[in-house]
Design a protein around this motif. Structure first.
Motif, short mmCIF file in Angstrom:
data_model
loop_
_atom_site.label_atom_id
_atom_site.label_comp_id
_atom_site.label_asym_id
_atom_site.label_seq_id
_atom_site.Cartn_x
_atom_site.Cartn_y
_atom_site.Cartn_z
N LYS A 63 -4.42 -4.13 -6.10
CA LYS A 63 -3.22 -4.34 -5.21
C LYS A 63 -2.99 -3.12 -4.35
O LYS A 63 -3.05 -1.89 -4.92
N LEU A 64 -2.66 -2.97 -3.25
CA LEU A 64 -2.51 -2.05 -2.47
C LEU A 64 -1.05 -2.24 -1.65
O LEU A 64 -1.17 -2.88 -0.76
N ILE A 65 -0.04 -1.72 -2.15
CA ILE A 65 1.21 -2.03 -1.65
C ILE A 65 1.70 -0.97 -0.68
O ILE A 65 2.11 0.29 -1.28
N PRO A 66 2.00 -1.01 0.58
CA PRO A 66 2.69 0.03 1.34
C PRO A 66 4.03 0.15 0.97
O PRO A 66 4.78 -0.74 0.54
N LEU A 67 4.46 1.31 1.13
CA LEU A 67 5.91 1.69 0.92
C LEU A 67 6.54 1.57 2.04
O LEU A 67 6.21 1.27 3.13
N ALA A 68 7.80 1.82 1.97
CA ALA A 68 8.73 1.42 3.42
C ALA A 68 9.28 2.90 3.54
O ALA A 68 9.71 3.63 2.62
N HIS A 69 10.23 2.47 4.70
CA HIS A 69 11.05 3.68 5.29
C HIS A 69 10.46 5.05 5.28
O HIS A 69 9.50 5.13 6.10
N ARG A 70 11.02 5.98 4.46
CA ARG A 70 10.59 7.37 4.72
C ARG A 70 9.05 7.54 3.85
O ARG A 70 8.65 8.72 3.93
N ASN A 71 8.57 6.50 3.47
CA ASN A 71 7.42 6.54 2.42
C ASN A 71 6.27 5.81 2.95
O ASN A 71 5.54 5.15 2.45
N THR A 72 6.23 5.62 4.35
CA THR A 72 5.19 4.43 5.04
C THR A 72 4.11 4.98 5.05
O THR A 72 2.93 4.33 5.41
N HIS A 73 3.98 6.51 4.70
CA HIS A 73 2.59 6.95 4.74
C HIS A 73 1.98 6.70 3.35
O HIS A 73 0.88 7.17 3.06
N ILE A 74 2.61 6.25 2.25
CA ILE A 74 2.36 5.93 1.01
C ILE A 74 1.63 4.68 0.83
O ILE A 74 2.61 3.59 1.10
N ALA A 75 1.11 4.50 -0.11
CA ALA A 75 0.45 2.88 -0.60
C ALA A 75 0.36 3.29 -2.26
O ALA A 75 -0.08 4.22 -2.74
N TYR A 76 1.00 2.28 -2.91
CA TYR A 76 0.79 2.08 -4.41
C TYR A 76 -0.34 1.33 -4.64
O TYR A 76 -0.45 0.35 -4.34
N LEU A 77 -1.21 1.90 -5.52
CA LEU A 77 -2.41 1.09 -6.18
C LEU A 77 -2.09 0.76 -7.24
O LEU A 77 -1.81 1.41 -8.38
N GLY A 78 -2.41 -0.72 -7.62
CA GLY A 78 -2.28 -1.13 -8.96
C GLY A 78 -3.02 -2.23 -9.33
O GLY A 78 -3.83 -2.77 -8.17
N GLY A 79 -3.11 -3.11 -10.30
CA GLY A 79 -3.84 -4.15 -10.66
C GLY A 79 -5.42 -3.73 -10.43
O GLY A 79 -6.25 -4.81 -10.15
N VAL A 80 -5.77 -2.65 -10.81
CA VAL A 80 -7.17 -2.28 -10.44
C VAL A 80 -7.94 -2.90 -11.62
O VAL A 80 -7.93 -2.12 -12.80
N ALA A 81 -9.07 -3.67 -11.32
CA ALA A 81 -10.03 -4.00 -12.53
C ALA A 81 -11.32 -4.68 -11.88
O ALA A 81 -11.25 -5.16 -10.88
N ILE A 82 -12.35 -4.11 -12.45
CA ILE A 82 -13.69 -4.86 -12.33
C ILE A 82 -13.86 -5.90 -13.40
O ILE A 82 -13.47 -5.81 -14.48
#
Length: 159
Positions: A63-82
């Motif tokens: 999952k690559l989830i873009p953050l909002a408002h003052r944090n739009t330059h950040i994405a949260y990476l989760g659910g990483v699995a091979i």
């Protein structure tokens, strides 16, 4: 290569989330397909779940989830699995390198994630690709099925 997950990928995503080797390191407790679909479907429809694949097969997800408002330059990476059947072939590193390149294409300046402090293999791969530890989140995740809380490291990749 990376592509958006679709509902046609539900079975693959479900198998990764519920596999005994990957589940302890992912967000959701073991659950039935019927209970999992309403959890994952909105994420698929929001285009934040991706499939990592090659010419032959699907290899992993994240999952690559873009953050909002003052944090739009950040994405949260989760659910990483091979997929556990193909672990140990360097695919985790390849996927993370592809994620970093993808994040750059999307214009992010930071990708952040949290990882269980005892997940040494994942931490090693994250660091190899350029993620750095930024702190410890104490008693951050509750493993309900095991009746315990675990600490996680906050890590980030900065462009």
């Amino acid at each position: 290569m990376i592509r958006n997950a679709t509902l046609a990928d539900f079975e693959f995503v479900y198998q990764l989330y519920m596999h005994p080797k990957t589940n302890p390191f992912l967000l959701y407790e073991f659950t039935s397909k019927e209970e999992f679909l309403p959890i994952i479907q909105p994420l698929i429809e929001s285009n934040v779940i991706y499939i990592f694949y090659d010419e032959v097969q699907d290899l992993g997800m994240f999952k690559l989830i873009p953050l909002a408002h003052r944090n739009t330059h950040i994405a949260y990476l989760g659910g990483v699995a091979i997929h556990p059947e193909i672990l140990g072939k360097g695919l985790g590193k390849q996927m993370l390198e592809a994620i970093v390149a993808f994040g750059k294409e999307k214009g992010f300046l930071r990708i952040e994630l949290s990882v269980a402090t005892h997940n040494e293999k994942a931490i090693h791969v994250y660091e190899k690709v350029g993620f750095s530890k930024e702190g410890t989140l104490r008693k951050y995740t509750h493993l309900k099925s095991e009746g315990k809380f675990i600490d996680e490291f906050m890590m980030a990749y900065l462009y």
